[in-house]
Design an enzyme around this catalytic site. Structure first.
Site, PDB file in Angstrom:
ATOM      1  N   GLY A 243       0.753  -1.253   0.000  1.00  0.00           N
ATOM      2  CA  GLY A 243       0.000   0.000   0.000  1.00  0.00           C
ATOM      3  C   GLY A 243       0.772   1.285   0.000  1.00  0.00           C
ATOM      4  O   GLY A 243       0.189   2.354  -0.247  1.00  0.00           O
ATOM      5  N   ARG A 316      -5.348   2.307 -16.236  1.00  0.00           N
ATOM      6  CA  ARG A 316      -5.522   3.046 -14.985  1.00  0.00           C
ATOM      7  C   ARG A 316      -6.245   4.387 -15.164  1.00  0.00           C
ATOM      8  O   ARG A 316      -7.149   4.704 -14.379  1.00  0.00           O
ATOM      9  CB  ARG A 316      -4.190   3.244 -14.252  1.00  0.00           C
ATOM     10  CG  ARG A 316      -3.461   1.930 -13.930  1.00  0.00           C
ATOM     11  CD  ARG A 316      -2.289   2.112 -12.991  1.00  0.00           C
ATOM     12  NE  ARG A 316      -2.725   2.497 -11.676  1.00  0.00           N
ATOM     13  CZ  ARG A 316      -2.646   3.712 -11.183  1.00  0.00           C
ATOM     14  NH1 ARG A 316      -2.098   4.675 -11.892  1.00  0.00           N
ATOM     15  NH2 ARG A 316      -3.097   3.978  -9.988  1.00  0.00           N
ATOM     16  N   CYS A 346     -12.347   2.115 -29.508  1.00  0.00           N
ATOM     17  CA  CYS A 346     -13.617   2.766 -29.832  1.00  0.00           C
ATOM     18  C   CYS A 346     -14.467   2.998 -28.594  1.00  0.00           C
ATOM     19  O   CYS A 346     -15.517   2.375 -28.404  1.00  0.00           O
ATOM     20  CB  CYS A 346     -14.366   1.935 -30.851  1.00  0.00           C
ATOM     21  SG  CYS A 346     -13.450   1.901 -32.383  1.00  0.00           S
ATOM     22  N   GLU A 347     -13.976   3.841 -27.712  1.00  0.00           N
ATOM     23  CA  GLU A 347     -14.716   4.241 -26.518  1.00  0.00           C
ATOM     24  C   GLU A 347     -14.262   5.630 -26.127  1.00  0.00           C
ATOM     25  O   GLU A 347     -13.066   5.925 -26.190  1.00  0.00           O
ATOM     26  CB  GLU A 347     -14.384   3.318 -25.329  1.00  0.00           C
ATOM     27  CG  GLU A 347     -14.872   1.927 -25.482  1.00  0.00           C
ATOM     28  CD  GLU A 347     -15.282   1.310 -24.151  1.00  0.00           C
ATOM     29  OE1 GLU A 347     -15.672   2.050 -23.225  1.00  0.00           O
ATOM     30  OE2 GLU A 347     -15.210   0.087 -24.067  1.00  0.00           O
ATOM     31  N   TYR A 375       0.666  -2.213 -12.173  1.00  0.00           N
ATOM     32  CA  TYR A 375      -0.753  -2.294 -12.542  1.00  0.00           C
ATOM     33  C   TYR A 375      -1.025  -1.730 -13.935  1.00  0.00           C
ATOM     34  O   TYR A 375      -2.073  -1.126 -14.158  1.00  0.00           O
ATOM     35  CB  TYR A 375      -1.627  -1.574 -11.503  1.00  0.00           C
ATOM     36  CG  TYR A 375      -1.425  -2.090 -10.102  1.00  0.00           C
ATOM     37  CD1 TYR A 375      -1.873  -3.351  -9.737  1.00  0.00           C
ATOM     38  CD2 TYR A 375      -0.761  -1.330  -9.142  1.00  0.00           C
ATOM     39  CE1 TYR A 375      -1.672  -3.840  -8.456  1.00  0.00           C
ATOM     40  CE2 TYR A 375      -0.553  -1.815  -7.857  1.00  0.00           C
ATOM     41  CZ  TYR A 375      -1.013  -3.065  -7.529  1.00  0.00           C
ATOM     42  OH  TYR A 375      -0.816  -3.557  -6.261  1.00  0.00           O
TER      43      TYR A 375
HETATM   44  N1  LLP Z   1      -1.409  -6.983  -0.530  1.00  0.00           N
HETATM   45  C1  LLP Z   1      -2.720  -7.085  -0.812  1.00  0.00           C
HETATM   46  C2  LLP Z   1      -3.532  -8.009  -0.016  1.00  0.00           C
HETATM   47  C3  LLP Z   1      -3.287  -6.306  -1.832  1.00  0.00           C
HETATM   48  O1  LLP Z   1      -4.588  -6.404  -2.095  1.00  0.00           O
HETATM   49  C4  LLP Z   1      -2.471  -5.415  -2.578  1.00  0.00           C
HETATM   50  C5  LLP Z   1      -3.029  -4.613  -3.655  1.00  0.00           C
HETATM   51  C6  LLP Z   1      -1.099  -5.357  -2.267  1.00  0.00           C
HETATM   52  C7  LLP Z   1      -0.608  -6.145  -1.226  1.00  0.00           C
HETATM   53  C8  LLP Z   1      -0.142  -4.465  -2.993  1.00  0.00           C
HETATM   54  O2  LLP Z   1      -0.474  -3.137  -2.831  1.00  0.00           O
HETATM   55  P1  LLP Z   1       0.514  -1.977  -3.327  1.00  0.00           P
HETATM   56  O3  LLP Z   1       1.767  -2.056  -2.482  1.00  0.00           O
HETATM   57  O4  LLP Z   1       0.829  -2.220  -4.754  1.00  0.00           O
HETATM   58  O5  LLP Z   1      -0.239  -0.737  -3.119  1.00  0.00           O
HETATM   59  N2  LLP Z   1      -5.071  -1.706  -9.731  1.00  0.00           N
HETATM   60  C9  LLP Z   1      -4.960  -0.661  -8.748  1.00  0.00           C
HETATM   61  C10 LLP Z   1      -4.293  -1.154  -7.493  1.00  0.00           C
HETATM   62  C11 LLP Z   1      -4.975  -2.342  -6.880  1.00  0.00           C
HETATM   63  C12 LLP Z   1      -4.320  -2.813  -5.622  1.00  0.00           C
HETATM   64  C13 LLP Z   1      -4.883  -4.110  -5.177  1.00  0.00           C
HETATM   65  N3  LLP Z   1      -4.254  -4.690  -4.036  1.00  0.00           N
HETATM   66  C14 LLP Z   1      -4.215   0.517  -9.354  1.00  0.00           C
HETATM   67  O6  LLP Z   1      -3.855   0.469 -10.524  1.00  0.00           O
HETATM   68  O7  LLP Z   1      -4.032   1.541  -8.685  1.00  0.00           O
END
Ligand code: LLP
Length: 428
Positions: A243, A316, A346-347, A375
């Site tokens: 996160g 994103r 096409c959107e 991502y």
């Molecule tokens: N652990 C769990 C249980 C998670 O659900 C996630 C991300 C992470 C770790 C890793 O989080 P990070 O360190 O990358 O913030 N597609 C979205 C982000 C979705 C995140 C989902 N879970 C975007 O493009 O912003």
């Protein structure tokens, strides 16, 4: 800090470490994702060093970037992995990841996925529901094996991020509320003999730009661990999830060292090993997407720059309204223009940036979409029957294609037109 920089005189060119982006685009084609090995290494080490004073394990979150060469980079540095599917586990196995450093998250693990993970002897499952807890025990028993688990508790903390990627509130589908989780640990100890109750897990959301919500959640986890210990259950691990955010535009994301200081201060007397599941923080700014301008178009109210990358390559902005920096690959002295940078899909929702002020560009010129390491490729699709982009890893003065560009034939892989469907039916 990343290693995508401009070099040269009046006509400055963007380089990925020691290789010009223009050269990669010419030789590999566009759109192309370019990752910097040195940046990946630097970011991993920054996170790892931040926790040097505490027993810890960094489990890179595979969903952020699952390319085998990226995974191998982290396993070589001693990292583990956070997975959310059998497919991700398959990738980690292929990349030579250490199974004793793999944690398995996600609300919907199937029996097949659980069996695969138990057979591979991963470190532990992050359990998200009482039913899942029982199923893991059942599968482990059938296989005559043991399974390590941590229950993902829902700490009910607001991470103050985009609602789609906020996970630690009671209204979110993730984790188990603390009171119930406490009962589940007690139940598991008594009745689920094939489980090892190794830890407590929590993850509150993604792209957090403040440390406070993490610490608020950690305080609740600490209290929870105290409650478990009072019952005679002693978890050896606390998993803080991922996160930690990055700078896409002008956010000030805390450095991992600050996060490390705050977490270690809270946990130093707890006698636990800390697990982290960073994704974006490590790979986000270690990758860019190079795309070529196909056309420019002037409307009466808007200018459009039409690039050869669209929402299928980089979803994103369309999905979350996210900001990605966009830079010309060759910087010349030119005026600026305010335009929507869009793809060929096409959107109307197909855009990489809206109303963006950038240096004027002409058809055939290259743009770099910044912060595209997390991502982006993993969320890309074949929408509009567009083959997926290539991925390249740069190391010093060399680059390597780490995923070939898909071909049209890849698009129809597995599709069939059974003759029986198209036989004329006999008239009665
Ligand atoms: N652990 C769990 C249980 C998670 O659900 C996630 C991300 C992470 C770790 C890793 O989080 P990070 O360190 O990358 O913030 N597609 C979205 C982000 C979705 C995140 C989902 N879970 C975007 O493009 O912003």
């Amino acid at each position: 800090m990343h290693y995508f920089d401009y070099k040269g005189g009046a006509k400055k060119r963007l380089y990925a470490e020691g290789v010009s982006v223009k050269r990669i685009a010419k030789e590999v084609g566009t759109p192309v994702f370019i990752y910097s090995h040195k940046t990946l290494t630097r970011h991993f080490n920054a996170f790892d060093t931040a926790f040097a004073d505490a027993p810890h394990l960094i489990c890179f979150s595979v969903k952020a970037n699952s390319n085998l060469a990226v995974l191998k980079t982290f396993s070589t540095l001693g990292g583990g992995f956070d997975i959310v599917s059998g497919g991700e586990l398959f990738r980690v196995v292929k990349a030579g990841g250490d199974m004793k450093k793999v944690v398995f998250s996600g609300v919907g693990k199937t029996e097949e996925e659980i069996e695969f993970a138990i057979k591979k002897r991963i470190l532990m499952f992050n359990v998200e529901s009482p039913q899942e807890l029982r199923l893991i025990n059942k599968v482990a028993k059938r296989l005559k094996k043991r399974a390590g688990i941590a229950i993902r508790i829902n700490p009910d903390v607001d991470p103050k991020t985009h609602p789609y990627i906020s996970t630690g509130l009671k209204k979110n589908k993730f984790g188990i509320e603390r009171k119930e989780a406490l009962r589940e640990y007690a139940y598991a100890r008594k009745n689920l003999a094939n489980l090892d109750l190794l830890g407590v897990d929590c993850h509150i959301g993604s792209q957090l730009t403040s440390i406070k919500p993490f610490i608020d959640a950690l305080k609740k986890v600490k209290t929870f661990v105290g409650d478990l210990r009072a019952q005679g259950i002693d978890p050896g691990y606390i998993n803080m999830g991922g996160g930690l955010g990055i700078t896409y535009e002008d956010e000030t994301a805390p450095h991992p060292s600050k996060y490390g200081e705050a977490v270690i201060k809270e946990t130093k007397d707890l006698g636990v090993t800390l697990i982290f599941e960073p994704g974006r923080n490590i790979v986000g700014n270690a990758g860019i997407l190079a795309t070529r301008v196909t056309y420019t178009k002037k409307g009466s109210v808007k200018n459009f720059i039409i690039a050869d990358a669209g929402m299928n390559d980089l979803p994103r902005p369309s999905l979350y309204g996210s900001y990605h920096g966009i830079e010309p690959v060759v910087k010349e002295r030119r005026g600026t223009v305010t335009a929507d940078i869009v793809g060929p899909i096409c959107e109307t929702g197909d855009f990489i940036a809206r109303d963006r002020k950038i240096k004027k560009v002409n058809p055939g010129e290259l743009l770099a979409v910044m912060s595209a390491g997390a991502y982006c490729y993993t969320m890309s699709s074949n929408y509009n029957s567009r083959p997926r982009a290539a991925e390249v890893m740069v190391k010093g003065k060399d680059y390597y294609v780490v995923k070939k560009r898909e071909k049209p034939a890849d698009l129809i892989e597995g599709e069939v037109m059974p003759n029986a469907l198209f036989k004329k039916s006999k008239k009665r």
